[in-house]
Design a protein around this motif. Structure first.
Motif, short mmCIF file in Angstrom:
data_model
loop_
_atom_site.label_atom_id
_atom_site.label_comp_id
_atom_site.label_asym_id
_atom_site.label_seq_id
_atom_site.Cartn_x
_atom_site.Cartn_y
_atom_site.Cartn_z
N LYS A 110 0.82 -1.20 0.00
CA LYS A 110 0.00 0.00 0.00
C LYS A 110 0.86 1.26 0.00
CE LYS A 110 -3.81 2.16 2.51
NZ LYS A 110 -4.69 2.08 3.70
N ALA A 111 1.93 1.23 0.83
CA ALA A 111 2.83 2.40 0.86
C ALA A 111 3.51 2.61 -0.49
CB ALA A 111 3.88 2.20 1.96
N LYS A 112 3.89 1.47 -1.12
CA LYS A 112 4.52 1.57 -2.44
C LYS A 112 3.55 2.15 -3.46
CE LYS A 112 7.19 -1.19 -5.70
NZ LYS A 112 7.70 -2.55 -6.02
N GLU A 113 2.29 1.65 -3.41
CA GLU A 113 1.29 2.16 -4.34
C GLU A 113 1.04 3.65 -4.12
OE1 GLU A 113 -2.12 -0.23 -3.77
OE2 GLU A 113 -1.30 -2.00 -4.82
N GLU A 114 0.99 4.04 -2.83
CA GLU A 114 0.79 5.46 -2.54
C GLU A 114 1.97 6.30 -3.05
OE1 GLU A 114 0.19 5.70 1.63
OE2 GLU A 114 -1.90 4.99 1.55
N THR A 115 3.19 5.74 -2.88
CA THR A 115 4.37 6.46 -3.37
C THR A 115 4.32 6.61 -4.88
OG1 THR A 115 5.67 5.55 -1.54
CG2 THR A 115 6.90 6.49 -3.38
N GLU A 116 3.98 5.50 -5.57
CA GLU A 116 3.87 5.57 -7.03
C GLU A 116 2.78 6.54 -7.45
OE1 GLU A 116 5.72 4.23 -9.32
OE2 GLU A 116 7.03 3.21 -7.89
N ALA A 117 1.66 6.50 -6.71
CA ALA A 117 0.57 7.41 -7.04
C ALA A 117 1.00 8.86 -6.84
CB ALA A 117 -0.65 7.10 -6.18
N LYS A 118 1.72 9.10 -5.74
CA LYS A 118 2.22 10.46 -5.50
C LYS A 118 3.20 10.89 -6.60
CE LYS A 118 1.77 10.54 -0.46
NZ LYS A 118 2.49 10.59 0.84
N LYS A 119 4.03 9.91 -7.02
CA LYS A 119 5.00 10.24 -8.07
C LYS A 119 4.28 10.58 -9.38
CE LYS A 119 8.68 7.72 -8.16
NZ LYS A 119 9.61 6.59 -8.40
N VAL A 120 3.27 9.74 -9.71
CA VAL A 120 2.51 10.01 -10.93
C VAL A 120 1.80 11.35 -10.84
CG1 VAL A 120 0.57 9.21 -12.33
CG2 VAL A 120 2.26 7.57 -11.49
N THR A 121 1.21 11.59 -9.64
CA THR A 121 0.51 12.87 -9.45
C THR A 121 1.48 14.04 -9.57
OG1 THR A 121 -1.02 11.75 -7.94
CG2 THR A 121 -0.99 14.15 -7.89
N LYS A 122 2.66 13.84 -8.98
CA LYS A 122 3.67 14.91 -9.06
C LYS A 122 4.10 15.16 -10.50
CE LYS A 122 8.08 16.26 -7.00
NZ LYS A 122 9.19 15.84 -6.10
N GLN A 123 4.31 14.06 -11.27
CA GLN A 123 4.68 14.21 -12.67
C GLN A 123 3.56 14.90 -13.46
OE1 GLN A 123 5.70 10.33 -14.07
NE2 GLN A 123 7.72 10.30 -13.06
N GLU A 124 2.30 14.51 -13.15
CA GLU A 124 1.18 15.16 -13.84
C GLU A 124 1.12 16.64 -13.52
OE1 GLU A 124 -2.25 12.99 -12.74
OE2 GLU A 124 -1.84 11.29 -14.09
N HIS A 125 1.33 16.95 -12.21
CA HIS A 125 1.33 18.37 -11.83
C HIS A 125 2.47 19.11 -12.52
CE1 HIS A 125 -0.98 17.50 -7.83
NE2 HIS A 125 -1.76 17.42 -8.91
N LYS A 126 3.63 18.47 -12.58
CA LYS A 126 4.78 19.11 -13.23
C LYS A 126 4.49 19.30 -14.72
CE LYS A 126 8.78 17.76 -11.79
NZ LYS A 126 10.02 16.96 -11.58
N LYS A 127 3.92 18.26 -15.33
CA LYS A 127 3.58 18.36 -16.75
C LYS A 127 2.57 19.47 -16.99
CE LYS A 127 1.91 15.53 -20.59
NZ LYS A 127 1.41 14.19 -20.97
N TYR A 128 1.56 19.52 -16.09
CA TYR A 128 0.55 20.56 -16.22
C TYR A 128 1.17 21.95 -16.05
CZ TYR A 128 -3.47 23.48 -15.09
OH TYR A 128 -4.39 24.50 -15.06
N ALA A 129 2.08 22.06 -15.05
CA ALA A 129 2.75 23.35 -14.83
C ALA A 129 3.61 23.73 -16.03
CB ALA A 129 3.60 23.27 -13.57
N LEU A 130 4.29 22.71 -16.61
CA LEU A 130 5.11 22.99 -17.78
C LEU A 130 4.26 23.43 -18.97
CD1 LEU A 130 7.93 22.92 -19.04
CD2 LEU A 130 7.55 20.51 -19.60
N GLU A 131 3.16 22.72 -19.18
CA GLU A 131 2.27 23.10 -20.28
C GLU A 131 1.70 24.50 -20.07
OE1 GLU A 131 -0.64 20.06 -20.46
OE2 GLU A 131 0.68 18.59 -21.45
N ALA A 132 1.32 24.77 -18.81
CA ALA A 132 0.79 26.10 -18.52
C ALA A 132 1.85 27.17 -18.75
CB ALA A 132 0.28 26.15 -17.08
N THR A 133 3.10 26.86 -18.32
CA THR A 133 4.19 27.82 -18.53
C THR A 133 4.44 28.03 -20.01
OG1 THR A 133 5.21 27.06 -16.47
CG2 THR A 133 6.59 28.34 -17.96
N MET A 134 4.44 26.93 -20.79
CA MET A 134 4.64 27.04 -22.23
C MET A 134 3.54 27.86 -22.89
SD MET A 134 5.97 23.18 -23.09
CE MET A 134 6.04 23.47 -24.86
N LYS A 135 2.29 27.63 -22.42
CA LYS A 135 1.19 28.41 -22.98
C LYS A 135 1.35 29.90 -22.66
CE LYS A 135 -2.29 24.74 -22.99
NZ LYS A 135 -3.59 24.28 -22.41
#
Length: 428
Positions: A110-135
């Motif tokens: 469960k902790a591993k899944e939460e870590t992976e989920a946090k990582k994916v969420t963090k990457q999505e947030h970073k991607k969203y921030a990058l896209e927003a910055t590019m826009k």
């Protein structure tokens, strides 16, 4: 050994279990609590509480409140049912150990899944921030380009307007100049007409006869031209103008010099020297073929001879100077240095020959070779004196003093030679 906590109270409903665990005198944090769907553990050294629950619970929504010296758990059941007891009864040690291990593994997964989920969420947030910055950057770049385009169009319009104004101004000036020119032409025509009218009526003081103009424009023009010719002044008388030039007091100009011929002579001399040097090098290839390239350089050999002389190895120095002289016999320093070696080796006649050869090459006498000429005279004079030819030695020392009158060492040696000649000294 841990102290097991046996005192606790619990109650249940069809959907939840309420557990109260008293803990007085200890400080509890969420890190001390471990809970899975069927395993509950509270570890507060030295106290320990462990329970294998009767049925699975929803560990995600279950809560634990800490305060007033107790922990109050609200455990929500996965299935609506009433439990017979809080913990699983009639379970042996192996089963309990198996349940503990499964609980720990599930917690790790469960902790591993939460870590992976946090990582994916963090990457999505970073991607969203990058896209927003590019826009934002794209919008800003487009805004800047639009501003530049507007400014360029504005400047272009201003430039076109300025060019149009310049053209209009030039056109106005041209029209004005043409008008002024036309006006001047008209004035000249009027002036010519007035002059022609004046010439058609002669003065009453000069002649009483009235001239009548003949018919036709040609006769009138011829008359006016004849009148103009009569008004022209007489040509000047011829004469001869005599011009005296001052004598040249400055050097001949560069364009009138003979630099080309002089350069040709210098070039021929250089070719002659190069040919002579090649003949000297190739005179005896059997001795030079074993030498390195730098050892065939007279300057390198001279420096090597100087080092050998400073070390006291006069024979080696003489050999180096001999080879350098064979390669280039036009360097006076080679003969001068070899004369010093011969003096050390008591080869006095050879020292006299090398000093004389150096003096031959040190011509014409100029300030740059004064020091070398003084050394040549002194070394030859020293060799003469060691051969007991004091008169010749004194002449060389006096010649050195003429070049350098302030040389005290040469002056003292010359005085000694004079005493020897006069017989006042017994030893030199």
């Amino acid at each position: 050994m841990p102290v097991w906590l046996r005192e606790y109270s619990w109650r249940q409903t069809g959907s939840a279990v309420y557990l109260s665990l008293p803990l007085r005198g200890v400080r509890v944090t969420p890190a001390n609590i471990f809970c899975t769907d069927q395993y509950l553990k509270v570890s507060i050294p030295p106290f320990l509480f462990e329970a294998i629950l009767y049925a699975p619970i929803d560990d995600t929504n279950s809560t634990a409140k800490i305060g007033n010296g107790k922990i109050f758990f609200t455990l929500y059941k996965k299935e609506m049912a009433m439990w017979d007891s809080l913990t699983l009864a009639n379970a042996n040690k192996e089963k309990l150990q198996h349940l503990r291990e499964n609980a720990v593994l599930k917690a790790h997964e469960k902790a591993k899944e939460e870590t992976e989920a946090k990582k994916v969420t963090k990457q999505e947030h970073k991607k969203y921030a990058l896209e927003a910055t590019m826009k934002l950057e794209e919008a800003e770049r487009k805004r800047i380009e639009d501003l530049k385009e507007k400014e360029r169009q504005k400047v272009t319009k201003e430039l076109e307007l300025w060019k149009k104004e310049q053209k209009d101004a030039e056109k106005q000036k041209r029209i004005q100049k043409e008008g002024e020119l036309h006006q001047q032409v008209e004035q000249l025509k009027e002036k010519k007409k007035e002059e022609i009218n004046k010439t058609r009526i002669p003065n009453e003081g000069t002649s009483k006869t009235r001239l009548k103009p003949t018919k036709g424009h040609g006769s009138y023009s011829m008359f006016s031209e004849n009148l103009k010719e009569e008004q022209l002044p007489a040509p000047r008388s011829a004469a001869t103008i005599k011009i005296n030039f001052t004598s040249r007091v400055f050097p001949t100009a560069l364009r009138e010099s003979r630099i080309a011929e002089e350069e040709e002579v210098v070039y021929l001399q250089w070719l002659h020297k190069q040919a002579e040097a090649r003949r000297t090098v190739s005179a005896d290839l059997s001795e030079l073929e074993d030498l390195k390239e730098e050892e065939k350089n007279p300057d390198w050999l001279k420096d090597k001879g100087n080092k050998m002389f400073a070390m006291g190895n006069y024979l080696a120095a003489v050999n180096a100077y001999n080879l350098a002289v064979r390669l280039n016999n036009k360097l006076p320093l080679l003969y001068l240095n070899r004369a010093a070696c011969h003096l050390k080796l008591r080869n006095l006649h050879k020292a006299i020959e090398d000093s004389s050869k150096a003096l031959e090459l040190l011509t014409p006498p100029v300030p740059d070779n004064e020091n070398a000429r003084v050394k040549a005279y002194v070394r030859r004079g020293t060799a003469f004196c060691q051969l007991e030819l004091y008169t010749e030695g004194l002449q060389d020392y006096e010649a050195a003093l003429k070049i350098d009158p302030k040389n005290k060492t040469v002056e003292k040696d010359a005085e000694k030679i004079r005493h020897l000649i006069q017989g006042t000294m017994q030893d030199y």
